[in-house]
Design an enzyme around this catalytic site. Structure first.
Site, PDB file in Angstrom:
ATOM      1  N   PHE A   1      15.462   6.681 -19.938  1.00  0.00           N
ATOM      2  CA  PHE A   1      15.408   7.733 -20.971  1.00  0.00           C
ATOM      3  C   PHE A   1      14.998   9.076 -20.358  1.00  0.00           C
ATOM      4  O   PHE A   1      15.534  10.118 -20.722  1.00  0.00           O
ATOM      5  CB  PHE A   1      14.400   7.356 -22.074  1.00  0.00           C
ATOM      6  CG  PHE A   1      15.004   6.549 -23.193  1.00  0.00           C
ATOM      7  CD1 PHE A   1      15.744   5.402 -22.932  1.00  0.00           C
ATOM      8  CD2 PHE A   1      14.836   6.920 -24.509  1.00  0.00           C
ATOM      9  CE1 PHE A   1      16.304   4.650 -23.957  1.00  0.00           C
ATOM     10  CE2 PHE A   1      15.390   6.179 -25.550  1.00  0.00           C
ATOM     11  CZ  PHE A   1      16.123   5.041 -25.276  1.00  0.00           C
TER      12      PHE A   1
ATOM     13  N   ALA B   1       0.848  -1.208   0.000  1.00  0.00           N
ATOM     14  CA  ALA B   1       0.000   0.000   0.000  1.00  0.00           C
ATOM     15  C   ALA B   1       0.876   1.247   0.000  1.00  0.00           C
ATOM     16  O   ALA B   1       0.773   2.092   0.882  1.00  0.00           O
ATOM     17  CB  ALA B   1      -0.917  -0.016   1.214  1.00  0.00           C
TER      18      ALA B   1
ATOM     19  N   PHE C   1      11.389  15.896  -3.437  1.00  0.00           N
ATOM     20  CA  PHE C   1      12.196  15.680  -4.655  1.00  0.00           C
ATOM     21  C   PHE C   1      11.580  16.354  -5.868  1.00  0.00           C
ATOM     22  O   PHE C   1      12.234  16.546  -6.881  1.00  0.00           O
ATOM     23  CB  PHE C   1      12.441  14.191  -4.898  1.00  0.00           C
ATOM     24  CG  PHE C   1      11.322  13.446  -5.570  1.00  0.00           C
ATOM     25  CD1 PHE C   1      10.250  12.952  -4.848  1.00  0.00           C
ATOM     26  CD2 PHE C   1      11.349  13.239  -6.944  1.00  0.00           C
ATOM     27  CE1 PHE C   1       9.221  12.273  -5.481  1.00  0.00           C
ATOM     28  CE2 PHE C   1      10.326  12.550  -7.592  1.00  0.00           C
ATOM     29  CZ  PHE C   1       9.256  12.075  -6.850  1.00  0.00           C
ATOM     30  N   LYS C   2      10.292  16.733  -5.766  1.00  0.00           N
ATOM     31  CA  LYS C   2       9.633  17.532  -6.791  1.00  0.00           C
ATOM     32  C   LYS C   2       8.427  18.182  -6.135  1.00  0.00           C
ATOM     33  O   LYS C   2       8.105  17.861  -4.980  1.00  0.00           O
ATOM     34  CB  LYS C   2       9.217  16.671  -7.993  1.00  0.00           C
ATOM     35  CG  LYS C   2       8.197  15.594  -7.645  1.00  0.00           C
ATOM     36  CD  LYS C   2       7.897  14.705  -8.833  1.00  0.00           C
ATOM     37  CE  LYS C   2       6.980  15.360  -9.815  1.00  0.00           C
ATOM     38  NZ  LYS C   2       6.385  14.375 -10.757  1.00  0.00           N
TER      39      LYS C   2
ATOM     40  N   CYS D   1      12.666   6.301  -8.069  1.00  0.00           N
ATOM     41  CA  CYS D   1      12.795   5.403  -9.228  1.00  0.00           C
ATOM     42  C   CYS D   1      14.022   5.600 -10.092  1.00  0.00           C
ATOM     43  O   CYS D   1      14.682   4.629 -10.454  1.00  0.00           O
ATOM     44  CB  CYS D   1      11.556   5.539 -10.107  1.00  0.00           C
ATOM     45  SG  CYS D   1      10.096   4.884  -9.303  1.00  0.00           S
TER      46      CYS D   1
ATOM     47  N   THR E   1      17.247  -0.728  -3.940  1.00  0.00           N
ATOM     48  CA  THR E   1      18.582  -1.163  -4.378  1.00  0.00           C
ATOM     49  C   THR E   1      19.191  -2.006  -3.263  1.00  0.00           C
ATOM     50  O   THR E   1      19.084  -1.672  -2.086  1.00  0.00           O
ATOM     51  CB  THR E   1      19.455   0.081  -4.672  1.00  0.00           C
ATOM     52  OG1 THR E   1      18.769   0.877  -5.638  1.00  0.00           O
ATOM     53  CG2 THR E   1      20.803  -0.329  -5.226  1.00  0.00           C
TER      54      THR E   1
ATOM     55  N   ALA F   1      12.116   3.268 -19.912  1.00  0.00           N
ATOM     56  CA  ALA F   1      11.372   4.541 -19.884  1.00  0.00           C
ATOM     57  C   ALA F   1      11.986   5.456 -18.817  1.00  0.00           C
ATOM     58  O   ALA F   1      12.263   6.638 -19.071  1.00  0.00           O
ATOM     59  CB  ALA F   1       9.891   4.296 -19.604  1.00  0.00           C
TER      60      ALA F   1
HETATM   61  C1  UDX Z   1       7.231   0.418  -5.027  1.00  0.00           C
HETATM   62  C2  UDX Z   1       8.594   0.095  -5.585  1.00  0.00           C
HETATM   63  O1  UDX Z   1       9.563   0.844  -4.865  1.00  0.00           O
HETATM   64  C3  UDX Z   1       8.753   0.411  -7.029  1.00  0.00           C
HETATM   65  O2  UDX Z   1       9.885  -0.221  -7.544  1.00  0.00           O
HETATM   66  C4  UDX Z   1       7.641  -0.099  -7.791  1.00  0.00           C
HETATM   67  O3  UDX Z   1       7.684   0.400  -9.086  1.00  0.00           O
HETATM   68  C5  UDX Z   1       6.307   0.120  -7.147  1.00  0.00           C
HETATM   69  O4  UDX Z   1       6.298  -0.202  -5.771  1.00  0.00           O
HETATM   70  P1  UDX Z   1       6.277   2.579  -3.910  1.00  0.00           P
HETATM   71  O5  UDX Z   1       4.839   2.265  -3.956  1.00  0.00           O
HETATM   72  O6  UDX Z   1       6.714   3.999  -4.082  1.00  0.00           O
HETATM   73  O7  UDX Z   1       7.062   1.821  -5.059  1.00  0.00           O
HETATM   74  O8  UDX Z   1       6.950   1.919  -2.629  1.00  0.00           O
HETATM   75  P2  UDX Z   1       6.537   2.074  -1.109  1.00  0.00           P
HETATM   76  O9  UDX Z   1       5.802   3.345  -0.895  1.00  0.00           O
HETATM   77  O10 UDX Z   1       7.754   1.777  -0.315  1.00  0.00           O
HETATM   78  O11 UDX Z   1       5.452   0.902  -0.904  1.00  0.00           O
HETATM   79  C6  UDX Z   1       5.712  -0.449  -0.816  1.00  0.00           C
HETATM   80  C7  UDX Z   1       4.819  -1.039   0.267  1.00  0.00           C
HETATM   81  O12 UDX Z   1       4.946  -2.468   0.267  1.00  0.00           O
HETATM   82  C8  UDX Z   1       5.153  -0.580   1.695  1.00  0.00           C
HETATM   83  O13 UDX Z   1       4.030   0.013   2.280  1.00  0.00           O
HETATM   84  C9  UDX Z   1       5.560  -1.871   2.407  1.00  0.00           C
HETATM   85  O14 UDX Z   1       5.172  -1.916   3.770  1.00  0.00           O
HETATM   86  C10 UDX Z   1       4.840  -2.933   1.594  1.00  0.00           C
HETATM   87  N1  UDX Z   1       5.417  -4.279   1.714  1.00  0.00           N
HETATM   88  C11 UDX Z   1       6.745  -4.479   1.563  1.00  0.00           C
HETATM   89  C12 UDX Z   1       4.571  -5.353   1.981  1.00  0.00           C
HETATM   90  O15 UDX Z   1       3.360  -5.198   2.140  1.00  0.00           O
HETATM   91  N2  UDX Z   1       5.113  -6.617   2.052  1.00  0.00           N
HETATM   92  C13 UDX Z   1       6.449  -6.837   1.936  1.00  0.00           C
HETATM   93  O16 UDX Z   1       6.902  -7.979   2.042  1.00  0.00           O
HETATM   94  C14 UDX Z   1       7.298  -5.738   1.673  1.00  0.00           C
HETATM   95  C1  UDX Z   2       9.197   8.948 -12.564  1.00  0.00           C
HETATM   96  C2  UDX Z   2       8.592   8.738 -13.968  1.00  0.00           C
HETATM   97  O1  UDX Z   2       8.292  10.024 -14.529  1.00  0.00           O
HETATM   98  C3  UDX Z   2       7.347   7.873 -13.880  1.00  0.00           C
HETATM   99  O2  UDX Z   2       6.852   7.608 -15.179  1.00  0.00           O
HETATM  100  C4  UDX Z   2       7.703   6.570 -13.187  1.00  0.00           C
HETATM  101  O3  UDX Z   2       6.558   5.762 -13.029  1.00  0.00           O
HETATM  102  C5  UDX Z   2       8.336   6.827 -11.834  1.00  0.00           C
HETATM  103  O4  UDX Z   2       9.463   7.688 -11.973  1.00  0.00           O
HETATM  104  P1  UDX Z   2       8.643  10.519 -10.490  1.00  0.00           P
HETATM  105  O5  UDX Z   2       9.981  10.109  -9.999  1.00  0.00           O
HETATM  106  O6  UDX Z   2       7.473  10.416  -9.581  1.00  0.00           O
HETATM  107  O7  UDX Z   2       8.246   9.672 -11.798  1.00  0.00           O
HETATM  108  O8  UDX Z   2       8.718  12.056 -10.974  1.00  0.00           O
HETATM  109  P2  UDX Z   2       9.275  12.802 -12.268  1.00  0.00           P
HETATM  110  O9  UDX Z   2       8.295  13.836 -12.639  1.00  0.00           O
HETATM  111  O10 UDX Z   2       9.701  11.882 -13.329  1.00  0.00           O
HETATM  112  O11 UDX Z   2      10.558  13.578 -11.712  1.00  0.00           O
HETATM  113  C6  UDX Z   2      11.738  12.905 -11.299  1.00  0.00           C
HETATM  114  C7  UDX Z   2      12.802  13.911 -10.938  1.00  0.00           C
HETATM  115  O12 UDX Z   2      13.301  14.593 -12.075  1.00  0.00           O
HETATM  116  C8  UDX Z   2      12.325  15.005  -9.973  1.00  0.00           C
HETATM  117  O13 UDX Z   2      13.324  15.259  -9.019  1.00  0.00           O
HETATM  118  C9  UDX Z   2      12.145  16.191 -10.879  1.00  0.00           C
HETATM  119  O14 UDX Z   2      12.239  17.414 -10.212  1.00  0.00           O
HETATM  120  C10 UDX Z   2      13.293  15.994 -11.854  1.00  0.00           C
HETATM  121  N1  UDX Z   2      13.113  16.684 -13.144  1.00  0.00           N
HETATM  122  C11 UDX Z   2      12.065  16.364 -13.954  1.00  0.00           C
HETATM  123  C12 UDX Z   2      14.047  17.625 -13.573  1.00  0.00           C
HETATM  124  O15 UDX Z   2      15.023  17.921 -12.867  1.00  0.00           O
HETATM  125  N2  UDX Z   2      13.881  18.221 -14.797  1.00  0.00           N
HETATM  126  C13 UDX Z   2      12.840  17.917 -15.620  1.00  0.00           C
HETATM  127  O16 UDX Z   2      12.771  18.475 -16.728  1.00  0.00           O
HETATM  128  C14 UDX Z   2      11.903  16.949 -15.186  1.00  0.00           C
END
Ligand code: UDX
Ligand code: UDX
Length: 458
Positions: free
Chosen positions: A223, A10, A335-336, A273, A91, A220
Site C-alpha cells: 500500500f 544483525a 535510497f532515502k 523492502c 528475492t 502494508a
Molecule cells: C532483513 C530482511 O531482508 C527483511 O525481509 C526482513 O524484514 C528483516 O530482515 P535487514 O535487516 O535489512 O532485513 O537485512 P540485512 O541487513 O541483510 O540483515 C540480515 C542479516 O542476517 C545479515 O547480517 C546476515 O549476515 C544475517 N544472516 C543471514 C545470518 O545471520 N544467518 C543466515 O543464515 C543468513
Molecule cells: C519501508 C516501510 O516504510 C517500513 O514500514 C517497512 O518496515 C520497510 O519498508 P523504508 O524502505 O526503510 O521503509 O523507507 P520508506 O520511508 O518507506 O521509503 C521507501 C522509498 O520510498 C524511499 O526510496 C523513499 O524515498 C520513497 N518515497 C517515500 C517516495 O518516493 N515518496 C514518498 O512520498 C515516500
C-alpha cells in the site's frame, strides 16, 4: 533469573530492534548473533555497520550491559528460549519463482540450526518479512523430531523505516503479533507482548492470527509503495498539463480519508523492502491462481521503473538529445535521506542508464559513497565519487537530485553555478530545491511533476 532474548541476524532490522528492546527492558539480557563476523565486529566497534540517527547513542547505552553481539549462533540458541529471527529473505534469483518469490533458504537453514542446537522448548519469532504460511513450514521443520522439546512460532513483523528507525521503534504506530489461537500459542504471544508493553501502550499492540500477521506486513508495504506509484503517474500527467503535482498532492491529501503522507512524487521508490515484498505478494497471488490480483500489484513495480526511465528521458531531451561526454553530478545515492543504505536505490538505475548514454557520472552523498562504489563496481562506466557537493559539481553540465538529504536544500547554488558548464541544468528528482531561486541564478530547472523553468525560447 535474568530473562534472555536471542536475535539471529544483525542487519538493519535486528540490530536497531534489539538495541531498543535492551534499552527498554534492562532486566533482559539481549544477544544478537550473525554468521557474518565482520558485521559482528563492526557492531562491537565504534564504527557501527549501519548509519541510523540515534543508533550510536542507543548502542553506547546498552552494549556490554545487557546487549551483546556475537558470532556464536549455536551457543545463542542453546542459552535462549526466546529467539527472534531477522535473517534476510531476498528475492529468489534462481529456479521456480526467480525474480519474484522470496528466497527462504536462510530462513530454513536457521530453523534447522535452531532444531539441532535446542536443548529446551523455544518461542521462535519471525521478524523478517515472509510469505504467508511460512510459519507453517517452520513449525513442521521445528517439530519434526520426536522429543519433549516443543517450538511455538510467532509472527511479529517489523514496520520501522530506515532513517527514522529509532523513532519508529520507540513510538510505533502499532506492534503486530500473530500467533496460533491455541493455549500454547496465546501463552507464547503473551510472553512477547510483555516485552513490548514495557514502553508501548497496550492499545497499540495488535494481536491477530498468524497468517494475517504475515500477510499484513506484505500488504502494508504494498500500500505504501502503491501511493508513491500513484502520485508518480500523476506527476507524468502534471508535466504534460502544467498542473503542479505538489499542489495536487496537497489538495488530495487534505481529504482525511486519503491522508497527506507518502504522496511525494519522486524519481522512484527504493529500499530493500518495497519491490521485494510486492513481488512476493504477486508471486503468492499467482500461486493461488489470482492472476488479476497479481497483475494489479505488479503494475506498482512497473510504474516505478517507468518513472525512473522517464527521468532519464527528461534529462536526455532537455540536454539536446545527447548526454555523451557530458559530466553529470548525482546529488545523493542513498535510497532515502538519513541512511547510508543504497539497496534498490533509484540512483543505481539512473547511474547505470547515464553510463549507457556515455555520460560521465560524479556521485556525491554524505553517507553512501562506500555502498555506491560496491553497487557500481559491476557496471561499465565512468563513475567518480566525491563527497563534497561543491567539488562534485565542478565542471558538470547538470545536477540530478537523487536523495532528499537536508544538506542539498541549503547549498550555495550560486557558487555551484559559477563552477559548472553552461547551459547548466538541475533535475530535481525529489522536488526539494527552491526551483525559482535556482532558475534566477541561471539554471534550467526540471522538477518532477511541475512545469520546467528554462531560459530557452519555446
Ligand atoms: C532483513 C530482511 O531482508 C527483511 O525481509 C526482513 O524484514 C528483516 O530482515 P535487514 O535487516 O535489512 O532485513 O537485512 P540485512 O541487513 O541483510 O540483515 C540480515 C542479516 O542476517 C545479515 O547480517 C546476515 O549476515 C544475517 N544472516 C543471514 C545470518 O545471520 N544467518 C543466515 O543464515 C543468513
Ligand atoms: C519501508 C516501510 O516504510 C517500513 O514500514 C517497512 O518496515 C520497510 O519498508 P523504508 O524502505 O526503510 O521503509 O523507507 P520508506 O520511508 O518507506 O521509503 C521507501 C522509498 O520510498 C524511499 O526510496 C523513499 O524515498 C520513497 N518515497 C517515500 C517516495 O518516493 N515518496 C514518498 O512520498 C515516500
Amino acid at each position: 533469573m535474568t530473562k534472555t532474548i536471542l536475535c539471529i541476524g544483525a542487519g538493519y532490522v535486528g540490530g536497531p530492534t534489539m538495541a531498543m528492546i535492551a534499552s527498554k527492558c534492562t532486566d533482559y539480557r539481549v544477544t544478537v548473533v550473525d554468521i557474518n563476523p565482520q558485521r559482528i565486529a563492526a557492531w562491537n566497534s565504534e564504527d557501527l555497520p549501519i548509519y541510523e540517527p540515534g543508533l550510536d547513542d542507543l548502542i553506547r547505552a546498552t552494549r556490554g550491559k545487557n546487549l551483546f553481539f556475537s558470532t556464536d549462533v549455536e551457543g545463542g540458541i542453546r542459552d535462549n528460549d526466546i529467539i527472534f529471527v531477522s535473517v534476510n529473505t531476498p528475492t529468489k534469483t534462481f529456479g521456480a519463482g526467480a525474480g519474484m518469490a522470496a528466497d527462504l533458504q536462510y530462513w530454513e537453514k536457521t530453523a534447522r540450526q535452531i532444531l539441532e542446537n535446542a536443548q529446551s522448548s523455544k518461542i521462535v519469532i519471525e521478524k523478517s518479512t515472509l510469505p504467508v504460511k511460512t510459519a507453517l513450514a517452520m513449525e513442521r521443520i521445528l517439530n519434526s523430531q520426536a522429543n519433549d522439546i516443543s517450538f511455538d512460532v510467532l509472527s511479529n513483523p517489523e514496520f520501522l523505516a530506515e532513517g527514522s528507525a529509532i523513532r519508529d521503534l520507540e513510538n510505533p504506530d502499532r506492534v503486530l503479533i500473530g500467533s496460533r489461537e491455541t493455549d500454547r500459542g496465546r501463552q507464547a504471544r503473551n510472553t512477547i507482548l510483555e516485552i513490548y508493553a514495557r514502553w508501548i501502550p497496550r492499545e497499540r499492540i495488535l494481536t491477530t492470527n498468524i497468517w494475517s500477521s504475515e500477510l499484513s506486513k506484505l500488504v502494508a508495504n504494498a500500500f505504501l509503495a502503491q501511493r508513491i506509484s500513484s502520485i508518480n503517474t500523476i506527476s507524468a500527467l502534471c508535466e504534460k498539463t502544467e498542473a503542479d503535482v505538489a499542489e495536487v498532492a496537497r489538495a488530495v491529501g487534505m481529504d482525511s480519508r486519503i491522508g497527506a503522507k507518502f504522496l511525494n512524487a519522486s524519481v522512484g521508490f527504493g529500499g530493500s523492502c518495497f519491490k521485494k515484498d510486492i513481488l512476493n505478494l504477486v508471486y503468492l497471488c499467482r500461486f493461488y491462481g489470482l492472476e488479476e490480483v497479481a497483475d494489479y500489484w505488479e503494475r506498482v513495480v512497473g510504474i516505478n521503473v517507468y518513472q525512473q526511465e522517464r527521468f532519464i528521458m527528461s534529462m536526455l531531451t532537455a540536454m539536446f538529445n545527447t548526454l555523451a561526454g557530458k559530466r553529470i553530478c548525482l546529488l545523493g545515492f542513498a535510497f532515502k535521506a538519513n541512511t547510508g543504505d543504497t539497496r534498490e536505490s533509484p540512483a543505481i538505475f539512473i547511474a547505470r542508464r547515464l553510463a549507457e548514454e556515455h555520460a560521465e557520472v560524479v556521485i556525491s552523498d554524505p553517507k553512501a559513497l562506500g555502498n555506491a562504489r560496491l553497487d557500481l563496481a559491476k557496471i561499465d562506466g565512468a563513475f567518480h565519487y566525491i563527497e563534497d557537493p561543491y567539488e562534485a559539481a565542478k565542471g558538470c553540465h547538470a545536477l540530478a537530485v537523487m536523495t532528499e538529504w537536508d544538506l542539498y536544500r541549503t547549498l550555495d547554488y550560486e557558487k555551484i553555478y559559477e563552477k559548472m558548464d553552461k547551459p547548466a541544468f538541475i533535475f530535481d528528482g525529489r522536488n526539494i530545491l527552491d526551483h525559482k531561486r535556482c532558475f534566477e541564478i541561471g539554471f534550467n530547472v526540471y522538477p518532477i511533476g511541475k512545469p520546467p523553468l528554462t531560459h530557452f525560447e519555446v
